[in-house]
Design an enzyme around this catalytic site. Sequence first.
Site, PDB file in Angstrom:
ATOM      1  N   ALA A 183       0.978   1.621  11.552  1.00 31.07           N
ATOM      2  CA  ALA A 183       1.263   0.939  10.285  1.00 31.07           C
ATOM      3  C   ALA A 183      -0.018   0.677   9.504  1.00 31.07           C
ATOM      4  CB  ALA A 183       1.968  -0.382  10.560  1.00 31.07           C
ATOM      5  N   LYS A 229       9.460 -17.175  -9.392  1.00 29.30           N
ATOM      6  CA  LYS A 229       8.708 -16.149 -10.101  1.00 29.30           C
ATOM      7  C   LYS A 229       7.595 -16.787 -10.952  1.00 29.30           C
ATOM      8  CE  LYS A 229       9.234 -12.450 -13.428  1.00 29.30           C
ATOM      9  NZ  LYS A 229      10.048 -11.911 -14.504  1.00 29.30           N
ATOM     10  N   LYS A 283     -14.193   1.335  15.190  1.00 22.52           N
ATOM     11  CA  LYS A 283     -12.915   0.636  15.400  1.00 22.52           C
ATOM     12  C   LYS A 283     -12.460   0.757  16.850  1.00 22.52           C
ATOM     13  CE  LYS A 283     -11.168   0.659  10.721  1.00 22.52           C
ATOM     14  NZ  LYS A 283     -10.458   1.317   9.662  1.00 22.52           N
ATOM     15  N   ASN A 304       0.846  -1.200   0.000  1.00 25.83           N
ATOM     16  CA  ASN A 304       0.000   0.000   0.000  1.00 25.83           C
ATOM     17  C   ASN A 304       0.876   1.243   0.000  1.00 25.83           C
ATOM     18  OD1 ASN A 304       0.430   0.947   2.859  1.00 25.83           O
ATOM     19  ND2 ASN A 304      -0.349  -1.126   3.239  1.00 25.83           N
TER      20      ASN A 304
HETATM   21  O1  PMT Z   1       2.780   6.348   6.415  1.00 29.98           O
HETATM   22  P1  PMT Z   1       2.254   7.674   5.892  1.00 29.98           P
HETATM   23  O2  PMT Z   1       2.449   7.811   4.390  1.00 29.98           O
HETATM   24  O3  PMT Z   1       2.787   8.839   6.661  1.00 29.98           O
HETATM   25  O4  PMT Z   1       0.662   7.682   6.095  1.00 29.98           O
HETATM   26  C1  PMT Z   1       0.123   7.663   7.377  1.00 29.98           C
HETATM   27  C2  PMT Z   1      -1.077   6.715   7.493  1.00 29.98           C
HETATM   28  C3  PMT Z   1      -2.226   7.246   6.646  1.00 29.98           C
HETATM   29  C4  PMT Z   1      -0.685   5.300   7.033  1.00 29.98           C
HETATM   30  C5  PMT Z   1      -1.456   6.661   9.033  1.00 29.98           C
HETATM   31  O5  PMT Z   1      -1.790   7.943   9.467  1.00 29.98           O
HETATM   32  C6  PMT Z   1      -2.591   5.701   9.297  1.00 29.98           C
HETATM   33  O6  PMT Z   1      -3.759   6.007   9.158  1.00 29.98           O
HETATM   34  N1  PMT Z   1      -2.245   4.431   9.687  1.00 29.98           N
HETATM   35  C7  PMT Z   1      -3.218   3.346   9.866  1.00 29.98           C
HETATM   36  C8  PMT Z   1      -3.532   2.751   8.524  1.00 29.98           C
HETATM   37  C9  PMT Z   1      -4.510   1.601   8.585  1.00 29.98           C
HETATM   38  O7  PMT Z   1      -4.159   0.529   8.251  1.00 29.98           O
HETATM   39  O8  PMT Z   1      -5.680   1.919   9.085  1.00 29.98           O
HETATM   40  P2  PMT Z   1      -6.935   0.844   9.236  1.00 29.98           P
HETATM   41  O9  PMT Z   1      -8.081   1.729   9.504  1.00 29.98           O
HETATM   42  O10 PMT Z   1      -6.981  -0.081   8.078  1.00 29.98           O
HETATM   43  O11 PMT Z   1      -6.527   0.016  10.514  1.00 29.98           O
HETATM   44  C10 PMT Z   1      -6.980   0.348  11.841  1.00 29.98           C
HETATM   45  C11 PMT Z   1      -5.896   0.107  12.843  1.00 29.98           C
HETATM   46  O12 PMT Z   1      -5.618  -1.281  12.965  1.00 29.98           O
HETATM   47  C12 PMT Z   1      -4.577   0.780  12.524  1.00 29.98           C
HETATM   48  O13 PMT Z   1      -4.045   1.267  13.742  1.00 29.98           O
HETATM   49  C13 PMT Z   1      -3.723  -0.353  11.981  1.00 29.98           C
HETATM   50  O14 PMT Z   1      -2.332  -0.166  12.260  1.00 29.98           O
HETATM   51  C14 PMT Z   1      -4.247  -1.550  12.761  1.00 29.98           C
HETATM   52  N2  PMT Z   1      -4.150  -2.837  12.070  1.00 29.98           N
HETATM   53  C15 PMT Z   1      -4.884  -3.065  10.932  1.00 29.98           C
HETATM   54  C16 PMT Z   1      -4.825  -4.283  10.326  1.00 29.98           C
HETATM   55  C17 PMT Z   1      -4.008  -5.303  10.873  1.00 29.98           C
HETATM   56  N3  PMT Z   1      -3.907  -6.495  10.309  1.00 29.98           N
HETATM   57  N4  PMT Z   1      -3.297  -5.057  11.985  1.00 29.98           N
HETATM   58  C18 PMT Z   1      -3.353  -3.839  12.581  1.00 29.98           C
HETATM   59  O15 PMT Z   1      -2.678  -3.622  13.604  1.00 29.98           O
END
Ligand code: PMT
Length: 412
Positions: free
Chosen positions: A274, A288, A336, A209
């Site tokens: 992340a 591959k 969330k 991503n």
């Molecule tokens: O890295 P940059 O380019 O600076 O951009 C920043 C950002 C937009 C990536 C950052 O600000 C941000 O929003 N990060 C969270 C991105 C995300 O995956 O959001 P989500 O809404 O899909 O996930 C919700 C939460 O669960 C997040 O805290 C994520 O880290 C966590 N998660 C999600 C899926 C997973 N399998 N494990 C997780 O821990």
Amino acid sequence: MNLQGKNILLGITGGIAAYKIPELVRLLKKAGANVRVVMTHAAQQFVTPLTMQSLSGEPVRTELMDPEQESTMGHIELARWADVILIAPATANFLSQMTHGIANDLLTTLCLAADSEIIVAPAMNHVMWRHPATQVNVETLKGFGVQFEGPVPGDLACGETGQGRMQEPEELFVALQHYFSQSILSGVNVVITAGPTYEAIDPVRFIGNRSSGKMGFALAEAFVRAGANVSLVAGPVSLDTPQGVKRYDVESAEQMSNQVSSLLSGCDLFAACAAVADYRVVDSAQQKIKKQDREMSLQLIPNEDILASVAGEGNPPFTLGFAAETENLLEYAQAKLERKKLDVIAANLVGAEEGGFGAEKNALTVVWNEGKVSLPMQNKKKLARELVDIVARLYLQKKNNTENYRLIQGLK
Ligand code: PMT
């Protein structure tokens, strides 16, 4: 206290007490601090830039409009670099300029552009200090959050006696040590995830991503600045490790999850910034995959939700999650927060023109059970500091399990 890795910007203005500043720089360097010196024109009448350069080990900045110096570190960058700015000695004229937001040289401009703490150590004739104009300026500056060290009573360079002496270098050194030891998250162990994850399709292709890691790295830097011990689990990004941060590089969600698990013992606060892939490829190919003249499909299985697992532990750390949404920002973030049993969530819009993935700037709405705060679009480093300020207060509030009005002031 050791000042290892602390960035101290020392501004010297034109007072006779400037001759004492080399001793302060020597003390700071001995304690491990990084010191950069900015001098006004008048200051150079009392101590030479060469002396300050030799002691600080860094070029001394004197001019606002110097293309050569700006090319190495611009004045805004210099203001951002500083963990704290100390102006010593600070003349009556300088205090007056600061009060009125005058920015007609490098040092006044830096003070106006700074978002870090500014400490001033005034030095002047005692009558000048007592003058109502100076006292009004002092009160105004205190109202702006400027911290004063001195002046103290004693013999003055002009031959008179009274309150106007700059604090001695040793006292200013102790004041700086005190400033850093006050760090709100001192001793708190923080684990942060940042960046994207790559889910292998075969040895050369992956599902990924657009996360650049900038927000998570800025968060790591801000937590260090608040005194925390920071471990950063970083997906594949090309960013330098912020000073004072312990970094663990991973690629896939599974690796990120394993790395986080290994860091959880002793973790007080977990921040999930992340953009973890929600799915991975079932049995990614060992070689591959060759191009074929037919459609192909990939079978995906869900990855573990790292944040939800951490928050669901028996005795979980304080959890800060992020929500990256393209619509219904607050509604989805709130869901969330509840579903993953988080303490707080920082919601950002992604896919918009400004902010989000890859951008230098971002805006966040921070939501927790009893409140929410919107942090406007701004540079991610500054945004991260504001976020950490809120999260630290909520963390301490929960830890102390008390309505600490000073800490939560303005947050509800
Ligand atoms: O890295 P940059 O380019 O600076 O951009 C920043 C950002 C937009 C990536 C950052 O600000 C941000 O929003 N990060 C969270 C991105 C995300 O995956 O959001 P989500 O809404 O899909 O996930 C919700 C939460 O669960 C997040 O805290 C994520 O880290 C966590 N998660 C999600 C899926 C997973 N399998 N494990 C997780 O821990």
